[in-house]
Design a protein around this motif. Structure first.
Motif, PDB file in Angstrom:
ATOM      1  N   LEU A 140       0.829  -1.195   0.000  1.00 12.95           N
ATOM      2  CA  LEU A 140       0.000   0.000   0.000  1.00 12.95           C
ATOM      3  C   LEU A 140       0.870   1.254   0.000  1.00 12.95           C
ATOM      4  O   LEU A 140       0.635   2.184  -0.778  1.00 12.95           O
ATOM      5  CB  LEU A 140      -0.935  -0.013   1.207  1.00 12.95           C
ATOM      6  N   ASN A 141       1.882   1.267   0.844  1.00 11.79           N
ATOM      7  CA  ASN A 141       2.784   2.415   0.904  1.00 11.79           C
ATOM      8  C   ASN A 141       3.619   2.550  -0.365  1.00 11.79           C
ATOM      9  O   ASN A 141       3.884   3.659  -0.823  1.00 11.79           O
ATOM     10  CB  ASN A 141       3.691   2.333   2.134  1.00 11.79           C
ATOM     11  N   VAL A 142       4.039   1.436  -0.945  1.00 12.36           N
ATOM     12  CA  VAL A 142       4.792   1.479  -2.200  1.00 12.36           C
ATOM     13  C   VAL A 142       3.910   2.064  -3.306  1.00 12.36           C
ATOM     14  O   VAL A 142       4.358   2.911  -4.089  1.00 12.36           O
ATOM     15  CB  VAL A 142       5.309   0.073  -2.589  1.00 12.36           C
ATOM     16  N   GLY A 143       2.661   1.636  -3.364  1.00 17.88           N
ATOM     17  CA  GLY A 143       1.736   2.170  -4.349  1.00 17.88           C
ATOM     18  C   GLY A 143       1.511   3.658  -4.179  1.00 17.88           C
ATOM     19  O   GLY A 143       1.477   4.414  -5.154  1.00 17.88           O
ATOM     20  N   LYS A 144       1.381   4.090  -2.937  1.00 21.59           N
ATOM     21  CA  LYS A 144       1.200   5.512  -2.643  1.00 21.59           C
ATOM     22  C   LYS A 144       2.406   6.309  -3.138  1.00 21.59           C
ATOM     23  O   LYS A 144       2.252   7.349  -3.801  1.00 21.59           O
ATOM     24  CB  LYS A 144       1.012   5.714  -1.140  1.00 21.59           C
ATOM     25  N   THR A 145       3.592   5.811  -2.858  1.00 17.71           N
ATOM     26  CA  THR A 145       4.815   6.491  -3.288  1.00 17.71           C
ATOM     27  C   THR A 145       4.931   6.497  -4.807  1.00 17.71           C
ATOM     28  O   THR A 145       5.362   7.489  -5.409  1.00 17.71           O
ATOM     29  CB  THR A 145       6.050   5.810  -2.658  1.00 17.71           C
ATOM     30  N   GLU A 146       4.521   5.405  -5.433  1.00 18.60           N
ATOM     31  CA  GLU A 146       4.552   5.311  -6.893  1.00 18.60           C
ATOM     32  C   GLU A 146       3.613   6.345  -7.530  1.00 18.60           C
ATOM     33  O   GLU A 146       3.975   6.996  -8.517  1.00 18.60           O
ATOM     34  CB  GLU A 146       4.165   3.897  -7.318  1.00 18.60           C
ATOM     35  N   VAL A 147       2.435   6.522  -6.962  1.00 21.44           N
ATOM     36  CA  VAL A 147       1.495   7.519  -7.459  1.00 21.44           C
ATOM     37  C   VAL A 147       2.077   8.923  -7.281  1.00 21.44           C
ATOM     38  O   VAL A 147       2.008   9.761  -8.192  1.00 21.44           O
ATOM     39  CB  VAL A 147       0.121   7.400  -6.758  1.00 21.44           C
ATOM     40  N   GLN A 148       2.665   9.183  -6.125  1.00 25.19           N
ATOM     41  CA  GLN A 148       3.254  10.496  -5.875  1.00 25.19           C
ATOM     42  C   GLN A 148       4.400  10.785  -6.840  1.00 25.19           C
ATOM     43  O   GLN A 148       4.521  11.904  -7.355  1.00 25.19           O
ATOM     44  CB  GLN A 148       3.761  10.591  -4.428  1.00 25.19           C
ATOM     45  N   ALA A 149       5.224   9.788  -7.108  1.00 23.48           N
ATOM     46  CA  ALA A 149       6.339   9.970  -8.042  1.00 23.48           C
ATOM     47  C   ALA A 149       5.822  10.226  -9.451  1.00 23.48           C
ATOM     48  O   ALA A 149       6.340  11.101 -10.166  1.00 23.48           O
ATOM     49  CB  ALA A 149       7.254   8.747  -8.017  1.00 23.48           C
ATOM     50  N   GLY A 150       4.813   9.476  -9.859  1.00 17.62           N
ATOM     51  CA  GLY A 150       4.228   9.688 -11.184  1.00 17.62           C
ATOM     52  C   GLY A 150       3.627  11.080 -11.315  1.00 17.62           C
ATOM     53  O   GLY A 150       3.764  11.739 -12.359  1.00 17.62           O
ATOM     54  N   ALA A 151       2.975  11.544 -10.262  1.00 14.50           N
ATOM     55  CA  ALA A 151       2.389  12.888 -10.283  1.00 14.50           C
ATOM     56  C   ALA A 151       3.477  13.945 -10.396  1.00 14.50           C
ATOM     57  O   ALA A 151       3.317  14.949 -11.114  1.00 14.50           O
ATOM     58  CB  ALA A 151       1.552  13.118  -9.027  1.00 14.50           C
ATOM     59  N   LYS A 152       4.586  13.724  -9.736  1.00 15.99           N
ATOM     60  CA  LYS A 152       5.708  14.663  -9.812  1.00 15.99           C
ATOM     61  C   LYS A 152       6.299  14.690 -11.223  1.00 15.99           C
ATOM     62  O   LYS A 152       6.665  15.750 -11.735  1.00 15.99           O
ATOM     63  CB  LYS A 152       6.784  14.294  -8.776  1.00 15.99           C
ATOM     64  N   VAL A 153       6.369  13.528 -11.876  1.00 12.74           N
ATOM     65  CA  VAL A 153       6.865  13.467 -13.255  1.00 12.74           C
ATOM     66  C   VAL A 153       5.939  14.258 -14.172  1.00 12.74           C
ATOM     67  O   VAL A 153       6.397  15.044 -15.014  1.00 12.74           O
ATOM     68  CB  VAL A 153       7.000  12.003 -13.738  1.00 12.74           C
ATOM     69  N   VAL A 154       4.625  14.077 -14.019  1.00  7.85           N
ATOM     70  CA  VAL A 154       3.661  14.811 -14.847  1.00  7.85           C
ATOM     71  C   VAL A 154       3.781  16.313 -14.584  1.00  7.85           C
ATOM     72  O   VAL A 154       3.786  17.132 -15.520  1.00  7.85           O
ATOM     73  CB  VAL A 154       2.216  14.321 -14.590  1.00  7.85           C
ATOM     74  N   GLU A 155       3.910  16.688 -13.322  1.00  3.67           N
ATOM     75  CA  GLU A 155       4.047  18.099 -12.959  1.00  3.67           C
ATOM     76  C   GLU A 155       5.307  18.708 -13.575  1.00  3.67           C
ATOM     77  O   GLU A 155       5.273  19.806 -14.142  1.00  3.67           O
ATOM     78  CB  GLU A 155       4.090  18.230 -11.435  1.00  3.67           C
ATOM     79  N   THR A 156       6.413  17.981 -13.500  1.00  2.00           N
ATOM     80  CA  THR A 156       7.669  18.471 -14.067  1.00  2.00           C
ATOM     81  C   THR A 156       7.587  18.566 -15.580  1.00  2.00           C
ATOM     82  O   THR A 156       8.054  19.537 -16.186  1.00  2.00           O
ATOM     83  CB  THR A 156       8.833  17.550 -13.645  1.00  2.00           C
ATOM     84  N   ALA A 157       6.981  17.572 -16.229  1.00  2.00           N
ATOM     85  CA  ALA A 157       6.819  17.616 -17.684  1.00  2.00           C
ATOM     86  C   ALA A 157       5.955  18.818 -18.088  1.00  2.00           C
ATOM     87  O   ALA A 157       6.237  19.479 -19.095  1.00  2.00           O
ATOM     88  CB  ALA A 157       6.191  16.323 -18.186  1.00  2.00           C
ATOM     89  N   ASP A 158       4.943  19.116 -17.296  1.00  2.00           N
ATOM     90  CA  ASP A 158       4.085  20.266 -17.562  1.00  2.00           C
ATOM     91  C   ASP A 158       4.889  21.566 -17.460  1.00  2.00           C
ATOM     92  O   ASP A 158       4.762  22.458 -18.307  1.00  2.00           O
ATOM     93  CB  ASP A 158       2.914  20.277 -16.584  1.00  2.00           C
ATOM     94  N   GLU A 159       5.742  21.664 -16.433  1.00  2.00           N
ATOM     95  CA  GLU A 159       6.573  22.853 -16.267  1.00  2.00           C
ATOM     96  C   GLU A 159       7.563  23.000 -17.423  1.00  2.00           C
ATOM     97  O   GLU A 159       7.766  24.104 -17.939  1.00  2.00           O
ATOM     98  CB  GLU A 159       7.321  22.791 -14.940  1.00  2.00           C
TER      99      GLU A 159
END
Length: 97
Positions: free
Chosen positions: A68-87
């Protein structure tokens, strides 16, 4: 432009994979913690009556909580990648305009 699209796709894939992991772990946690009807086994059929079943359930629960915690971290990392790509895309558009 292709690099940014690739980054968006990678981030989205990470978010989706993390969400699947969270969903699976949550299902496993729910199935391990919900009360279940006891199953009576006649003493003659008991192979090794010991409390190891409870330890096994606790180990399964611990593994599910880690997933569960690994999945949470994976989602957060993916969101950060999308945010950075947007920037980055925004910076590229500002530079070209």
């Amino acid at each position: 432009m292709e690099i940014s699209g690739s980054a968006f796709n990678s981030g989205l894939n990470a978010i989706q994979a993390g969400q699947r992991r969270v969903d699976q772990a949550a299902t496993e946690i729910a199935s391990n913690t919900l009360p279940q009807a006891p199953v009576e086994t006649p003493p003659a059929q008991q192979v090794n009556p010991s409390p190891s079943g409870a330890a096994n359930t606790q180990a399964d629960l611990a593994e599910s909580l880690v997933a569960l915690n690994v999945g949470k971290t994976e989602v957060q990392a993916g969101a950060k990648v999308v945010e950075t790509a947007d920037e980055v895309l925004g910076t590229l558009i500002d530079t070209r305009a």
